[in-house]
Design an enzyme around this catalytic site. Sequence first.
Site, short mmCIF file in Angstrom:
data_model
loop_
_atom_site.label_atom_id
_atom_site.label_comp_id
_atom_site.label_asym_id
_atom_site.label_seq_id
_atom_site.Cartn_x
_atom_site.Cartn_y
_atom_site.Cartn_z
N ILE B 45 5.98 8.68 16.67
CA ILE B 45 7.64 9.09 16.32
C ILE B 45 6.97 10.35 17.05
CG2 ILE B 45 8.13 7.35 15.02
CD1 ILE B 45 7.14 8.77 12.14
N SER B 87 0.07 6.67 6.69
CA SER B 87 -0.72 7.28 6.88
C SER B 87 -1.90 6.46 7.90
CB SER B 87 -1.45 8.29 5.73
OG SER B 87 0.11 9.21 5.80
N GLU B 286 0.75 11.36 5.71
CA GLU B 286 1.27 13.07 4.59
C GLU B 286 0.55 12.95 3.62
OE1 GLU B 286 1.57 7.55 4.67
OE2 GLU B 286 3.47 8.32 4.07
#
Lengths: 424, 334
Positions: B45, B87, B286
Amino acid sequence: MIEKNIVGQSVPKVDAFGKVTGQTRYAADLDIAGALHLKVLRSKVAHGLVKKIDTSRALKIPGVTAVFTHADIPGSNSYGIIVKDQPVLTNKVRFKGDAIALVAAEEESIAVKALDAIAVEIEELPPLFDIQAAMAAGAPAIHDNGNVLTVTKIKRGNVEAALDQAAAVVSRRYTTQRVEHGYIETEAGIAYMENDMLIIKAGTQNPHYDRRDAARVLGLPINKVRVIQTATGGGFGGKLDISVQCFLGLAALKLGRPVKIVYDRQESFVATAKRHPFIVDYTSVAAADGRLLAVKARIFGDTGAYASYGPATLTRAAVHATGPYEVPNVDLEAFCVYTNNSFSGAMRGFGTPQIAFVFESQMDLLARELKMSPLEIRRRNVLRPGSITATGQELTSSVGIAKTLEAAWARALEVMPGLGGDCR
Amino acid sequence: MKKRGFGIGCMSYGIGNTGLPNPAGAFVDFLDDGTVIVLTGCADIGQGSSTILAQIAAETLGVAFEDVVVVAGDTGVTPDAGATSASRQTYISGNAVFEAARKARQEVIAGAAAVLGVPPEEINLKNGRVWHGEEPTSLSIKEVISKCRSEGILTLGHGWFNPATTRLDPATGQGIPYATYAFATQVAEVEVDTETGIVEVKRIVAAHDVGRAINPQNVEGQIESGCSMGIGYALLEEVVVKEGEIQNPAFSTYLMPTAMDVPEVYPIIVEELEPTGPYGAKGVGEPALVPTAAAITNAVADALGLRFYDLPLTPERVVAEIKKSREKKEDDGQ
């Protein structure tokens, strides 16, 4: 021994060139001949029963091909990564923004016009906008099983006994806010039939989950739905849920024509998940030498109208509530609560940025009570190989917190001229 | 008056889903011109997973990074890799790709061993060539794959990986929620204008234990982006809701950090290798954000001698707290 010469190298990202030169095509850039445009009618009422939907005026508008409601869902009208509690098109609205009807039209502007021509009759129910009201006895149930969706408990040792040995006890209440992911690309996609195969192309973080819930909602076998992730302009957790996928699939399947949908920024804000706002009551207990003896915490997360990743967020917050520190006695409970606010879900960190704000504030407060530096109290408590976590897990390897603490502090002393001395 | 302060934020972060199975699969096809296709459900992404997975495949197969194509996130052709969340993809899909590549590699090594007449364990693949011990041989990987194909042997591999976790006990929460953890410490320096309440972040030092950094620049990019997101979380961003209705559903009214708000970030990569990770890797997606707001709010408390218990620290909130504390001091006769 072979030299590891590709792992560890800063090769350019494979997608970098297309993105920086503007060649990458995102879902909204995909055009497909003859595609119908989709728009979603969303509730302006926070809580209520949909009594009647009159689509007759909308269907008379030239260029409007179809209007779908909950009655048109061929499979199970519910999806969700953890709890299947969210309807694609609902007959009970649970937040301002809930999807009631889906319009397919030849032009986007016609679809927008059709939304205004749909008459919806809603019997309003008392709305619940905060966690306390939703948890109160006798509060109206937003979902069938009540408003407390999950409770995560982590218990270890004896917090009460630890209080007897305490040199410092700090108890505070903290609150954190609702946050939007703010990815550059809003939700968008196209769909079409290829023989009996439904193809859905959309920006997503979770194509295989999308396929599973699209198949469920449409009553198709999983292998007859193909989800293809388009170049995705950020997600940060907000594209883990279903957004446009089921709308696209429903219209393409029912109409046998290609369809396209693009959320504008406002719809992206209103209709997709947010970071959970938290209320946290937190007590830290430490000995005179700064060692943490116990932590008690009650964590409340407003998951809004639907579960989304709420249970995972609250569970992760509880598991991480003691931070990167060894704490022998814990009493942690986290509550995931439905309200009639827009729903909360996954966002980068799953509840840990919230709880880090809390436990790190507490560490500084304890340090002040004990007349110790924030650096020193952390040095004395960080996890090390052999440490036991709040869930009773022994950490055996790759425990780098002490190294990051020393490395960050050493570098900070170099680049922050005002920093220095043990008083900090 | 402008006041400076410094604050620390530390964190740990469990990689992958909490106490639940969350496997990922991958396929590797080692083709007869020596190039490679990796099929993975892992959605890139923008965070760089397709790049990382290509590096892992190239390293394992002994070919150039440029010779690997990653096909990702197409349920018609790629196996399920779970979500791009928690993550987890470097660790979990990284391991799946490593395993798939290892199997394809074994086929090539077996073929090469037969040609060279040496035991397979003495053979390595590197830079597109077959190596015998520390020495390159005259045999290329391409030649070995062609030979395998001529004998009806395909050099394919399938791999999957599920982190070793246990379900948490529902009453006590005891168990093994994650197979591995990332760690971080960030130190923030702020300047607070006591008249306007504006908090300016001057610098952030961010040290992250990510295990092996497969692509250090990408790790630094994640750290820097996490810090900027953390600045927004600490100081600016709030979806305002009134009677269930979002009041600021636009970037004109919902304030996020711009380049003007983000200071110099000093990333530090700490590599505490994870024995179960692909080449020792864990994750960073994260963790980059998790301790930032904590470090900033601690720095503001240090600057003002005043602590804030509610996020975000908007100028209005900061000014109101300063005023309240002055009034309290006057009431106390100070």
